[in-house]
Design a protein around this motif. Structure first.
Motif, short mmCIF file in Angstrom:
data_model
loop_
_atom_site.label_atom_id
_atom_site.label_comp_id
_atom_site.label_asym_id
_atom_site.label_seq_id
_atom_site.Cartn_x
_atom_site.Cartn_y
_atom_site.Cartn_z
N CYS A 69 0.85 -1.20 0.00
CA CYS A 69 0.00 0.00 0.00
C CYS A 69 0.88 1.25 0.00
CB CYS A 69 -0.90 -0.02 1.23
SG CYS A 69 -2.10 1.31 1.29
N GLU A 70 0.61 2.17 -0.93
CA GLU A 70 1.45 3.37 -1.06
C GLU A 70 0.83 4.62 -0.42
OE1 GLU A 70 3.73 3.10 -5.13
OE2 GLU A 70 1.70 2.29 -5.39
N TYR A 71 -0.47 4.60 -0.19
CA TYR A 71 -1.15 5.65 0.57
C TYR A 71 -2.10 4.95 1.54
CZ TYR A 71 0.15 8.48 -3.57
OH TYR A 71 0.81 9.07 -4.60
N VAL A 72 -2.09 5.37 2.79
CA VAL A 72 -2.97 4.78 3.81
C VAL A 72 -4.04 5.80 4.19
CG1 VAL A 72 -3.12 3.89 6.16
CG2 VAL A 72 -1.18 3.26 4.71
N ARG A 73 -5.29 5.45 3.95
CA ARG A 73 -6.39 6.36 4.28
C ARG A 73 -7.00 5.97 5.62
NH1 ARG A 73 -11.95 6.98 1.65
NH2 ARG A 73 -11.33 5.24 0.34
N ILE A 74 -7.29 6.98 6.45
CA ILE A 74 -7.83 6.76 7.79
C ILE A 74 -9.00 7.72 7.99
CG2 ILE A 74 -7.31 6.76 10.25
CD1 ILE A 74 -4.34 6.49 9.51
N THR A 75 -10.09 7.21 8.53
CA THR A 75 -11.25 8.07 8.73
C THR A 75 -11.03 9.04 9.88
OG1 THR A 75 -13.64 8.09 9.08
CG2 THR A 75 -12.40 6.46 10.32
N ALA A 76 -11.56 10.25 9.70
CA ALA A 76 -11.49 11.27 10.75
C ALA A 76 -12.85 11.96 10.83
CB ALA A 76 -10.40 12.29 10.44
N PRO A 77 -13.83 11.29 11.44
CA PRO A 77 -15.19 11.83 11.46
C PRO A 77 -15.39 13.03 12.38
CG PRO A 77 -15.08 9.78 12.69
CD PRO A 77 -13.75 9.95 12.04
N SER A 78 -14.46 13.28 13.31
CA SER A 78 -14.61 14.43 14.21
C SER A 78 -13.23 14.96 14.58
CB SER A 78 -15.38 14.02 15.47
OG SER A 78 -14.58 13.17 16.29
N MET A 79 -13.21 16.02 15.37
CA MET A 79 -11.97 16.68 15.72
C MET A 79 -11.02 15.76 16.50
SD MET A 79 -11.71 19.81 14.59
CE MET A 79 -10.69 20.76 15.72
N LYS A 80 -11.57 14.92 17.37
CA LYS A 80 -10.68 14.08 18.18
C LYS A 80 -9.94 13.07 17.32
CE LYS A 80 -14.21 10.66 19.54
NZ LYS A 80 -14.83 9.94 20.68
N GLU A 81 -10.64 12.49 16.31
CA GLU A 81 -9.97 11.55 15.41
C GLU A 81 -8.95 12.29 14.54
OE1 GLU A 81 -13.83 9.48 16.38
OE2 GLU A 81 -13.31 11.50 15.73
N ALA A 82 -9.30 13.48 14.09
CA ALA A 82 -8.36 14.26 13.28
C ALA A 82 -7.09 14.54 14.07
CB ALA A 82 -9.02 15.55 12.81
N GLN A 83 -7.25 14.91 15.32
CA GLN A 83 -6.08 15.19 16.16
C GLN A 83 -5.25 13.94 16.38
OE1 GLN A 83 -5.04 18.35 17.49
NE2 GLN A 83 -3.23 17.05 17.69
#
Length: 665
Positions: A69-83
């Protein structure tokens, strides 16, 4: 002569329809891993862990990266996940991994703005980034629509500025299932609507001189997906843009179905020379997606590249009425109510290398013989023609399974009932005897320009078996269909593709390639309405595998429905239940419902819209809670997961669409 139709195909959505020529896009830098331009087709996937589970997310990301995998995508549904993306990034770096991360954002602009300062790329869905979907039909005036666009820009522009300042790339990812009410009201639920949903955001970026963009047009319907991507490229070219494309069939499902469906959609576009990064969305662990995506991409790495400037003009005109942006079935003659015309595409299987003294060989072909009853039981995936070559069976075939023999062998059969000849072109021209019902003739695109083809006596018994030995076999066979259409020839055509793989590869590798290559080559033609039958010739894999793959391709292209279809998302950190386990549970109770489409969504992000392409939906709405849909309509909310499947089956029964398994068997 270059016609208007040729220009539309050649200049606006791909370089060539007759040879492989990669459409060169703008190069985009995603954390040092470049995409677009002349860079390799990049492979990516998405974690299924809870984003707040740092250790679990890091561990799964490493498994994905180690798989390729060359790019890993991760969900960030809210500010806490984004942080927490920062902690995941630190955890990966501590273990020596610097693979770019992509934040997946839907409803929360503030989370996107924070994530854009942390990761190398953010993905936004234009259908719900600046809008809340209420499934309302709104009658906009042009002035009111412009006011809406101004509102969107005000909400979206801060993210663009942050991405510019931080060197962060962005994917504008349209999803067929989550178009905004504004788009639905103005353009409808169409590929055009999908394209305009993205273009609204692209034009904002363009006006702000921000170009680190990647665009996607995802749908669980392969026809819609392919048409939308092609229309997107045509629209971008008309506006002087060439942003790279991320290809994917959303909610493709699991196992064989997911792989075939993904290959039909992604492979068709790769054949067009489109696509700079791909993700195969399977309802499985994300690292299992990588080998499938790699097998699709690697097929084009060594293919002879023809640059756009060197593309040769086709020696034919594009048929009037053919469009790459909509589905139209090629009109063909209907022979004996069996092939061509309005009949579903037929499936041919080569049994010439099997033990024709064993009636059991037909089980893999969908015919189970009962010695007690002395009859055959047909399944939903029963082949239509068995090619026997020069071999004669020692048992009686079922009455609805037609047998194909090489012409000279057929000529000497004592009984020709249900038996039909297969000729080469020269044999057919000089044949002393012909069948009164069906005569199948092997041809290639090259034959169309021969004196032998010009001498063919056309009648309502003739069927072409179209073969190719060209590297760009799909384009070669597509050209054959176009020439037939231009000549007004309506003879039914069976598409045959033959594959031989490296003997050093193991069986699993050969099966994966056979599955993906056939889904690409046959699927691309079927999506264009071309073909009255399919013949998958791959002697290194089993007859059962060839049959299952053939019917899977017809199902994925919506050409012939032989089983239930599951529109199942691949899971992510937003998922509210175990998707793999739930999908298998639902499949175990409903897989006998031929033609029923069931959407299985782990969360609400794409749920309601994706239900538009499903007959029934099973969507997670909270811990242990499920909302059930009939199409886009919510039927029952917050049903306990312990009883949700029974409740959904009750809805299917009320609609009169339920059949007991005993009735099917």
């Amino acid at each position: 002569m270059e016609t208007k139709a040729t220009k539309a195909l050649k200049g606006n959505y791909c370089n060539s329809i007759t040879q492989y020529s990669r459409f060169i896009t703008r190069e985009v830098n995603v954390g040092g891993v470049l995409m677009g331009g002349n860079n390799p087709i990049r492979i990516q996937s998405m974690t299924t862990t809870d984003t707040m589970d740092t250790e679990g997310s890091v561990a799964q990301s490493i498994r994905m990266i180690d798989a390729g995998c060359e790019y890993v995508r991760i969900t960030a549904p809210s500010m806490k996940e984004a942080q927490n993306l920062l902690e995941i990034k630190k955890g990966l770096a501590a273990k020596g991994y610097t693979t770019p991360l992509v934040a997946d954002i839907h409803f929360t602009p503030n989370a996107a703005e924070l994530a854009a300062k942390i990761v190398e790329k953010v993905r936004v869905n234009p259908g719900n980034y600046a809008d809340k979907k209420k499934f309302e039909e709104i009658n906009y005036t042009p002035e009111a629509y412009q006011i809406e666009l101004a509102r969107i820009k005000k909400k979206f522009a801060p993210l663009v500025e942050i991405c510019k300042a931080n060197g962060t790339a962005m994917r504008i990812g349209t999803n067929h299932g989550s178009l905004s009410d504004r788009i639905m009201s103005w353009y409808g639920d169409t590929p055009k609507g999908m394209v305009e949903s993205a273009m609204e955001f692209i034009r904002i970026c363009h006006s702000m001189d921000y170009h680190q963009l990647v665009i996607s047009m995802k749908s669980s319907n392969t026809q819609v997906m392919v048409q939308a991507y092609r229309l997107l490229v045509q629209t971008m070219v008309a506006e002087g843009m060439n942003y790279p494309l991320h290809l994917g069939v959303t909610e493709a499902g699991d196992g064989e179905d997911g792989r075939i469906k993904s290959a039909v959609g992604i492979g068709t576009l790769l054949e067009d020379g489109l696509g700079d990064t791909i993700r195969v969305s399977l309802t499985e662990e994300p690292e299992f997606e990588i080998p499938v995506a790699q097998a699709l991409a690697q097929r084009y790495e060594n293919r002879k590249q023809v640059m756009a400037a060197d593309v040769e003009e086709p020696d034919f005109e594009i048929p009037e009425g053919y469009s790459p942006f909509e589905y139209n079935k090629r009109a063909s003659a209907e022979l004996n109510t069996f092939i061509g015309g309005h009949q579903v595409p037929r499936v041919i299987l080569d049994l010439s290398d099997q033990n024709l003294k064993d009636v059991g060989i037909l089980a893999a072909a969908g015919y189970n013989y009962s010695p007690i009853l002395d009859k055959y039981n047909m399944g939903d995936q029963s082949i239509d023609f068995a090619y026997l070559g020069d071999e004669l069976p020692s048992f009686e075939f079922p009455g609805n399974l037609k047998q194909l023999y090489n012409y000279k062998t057929w000529q000497n059969l004592s009984s020709k009932t249900n038996c039909h000849p297969l000729y080469n072109l020269k044999e057919y021209l000089v044949a002393a005897e012909k069948d009164i019902a069906l005569n199948l003739v092997r041809v290639s695109n090259h034959d169309l320009d021969s004196d032998d083809f010009a001498a063919l006596p056309f009648d309502k018994t003739l069927v072409f078996v179209l073969e190719t030995t060209q590297e760009c076999g799909m384009a070669d066979q597509r050209a054959f269909f176009f020439k037939l259409m231009n000549a007004g020839i309506d003879t039914p055509v069976i598409i045959k593709r033959s594959y031989v793989f490296d003997e050093n590869e193991n069986l699993a590798e050969k099966e994966l390639k056979a599955q993906l290559y056939a889904a690409t080559d046959l699927g691309a033609l079927l999506l264009g309405g071309l073909g009255d039958g399919v013949w998958l010739d791959a002697p290194q894999v089993s007859t059962k595998f060839r049959v299952s793959t053939s019917f899977g391709i017809l199902q994925a292209t919506r050409s012939r429905i032989s089983k239930a279809e599951y529109i199942s998302c691949p899971s992510c950190g937003r998922t509210l239940f175990d998707l793999q386990e739930t999908t298998q549970m639902i499949r175990s109770r409903t897989d006998h419902l031929k033609g029923i489409k069931i959407g299985i969504m782990g969360c609400i992000v794409n749920g309601p819209g994706e239900m538009a392409d499903a007959d029934y939906g099973y969507v997670g709405t909270g811990p242990g809670k499920i909302t059930l849909y009939r199409g886009k309509e919510v039927v029952k909310k917050n049903v306990s997961s312990d009883n949700a499947l029974n409740e959904m089956i009750d809805i299917i029964k009320v609609d009169g669409n339920w059949i007991e398994k005993e009735e099917v068997n």
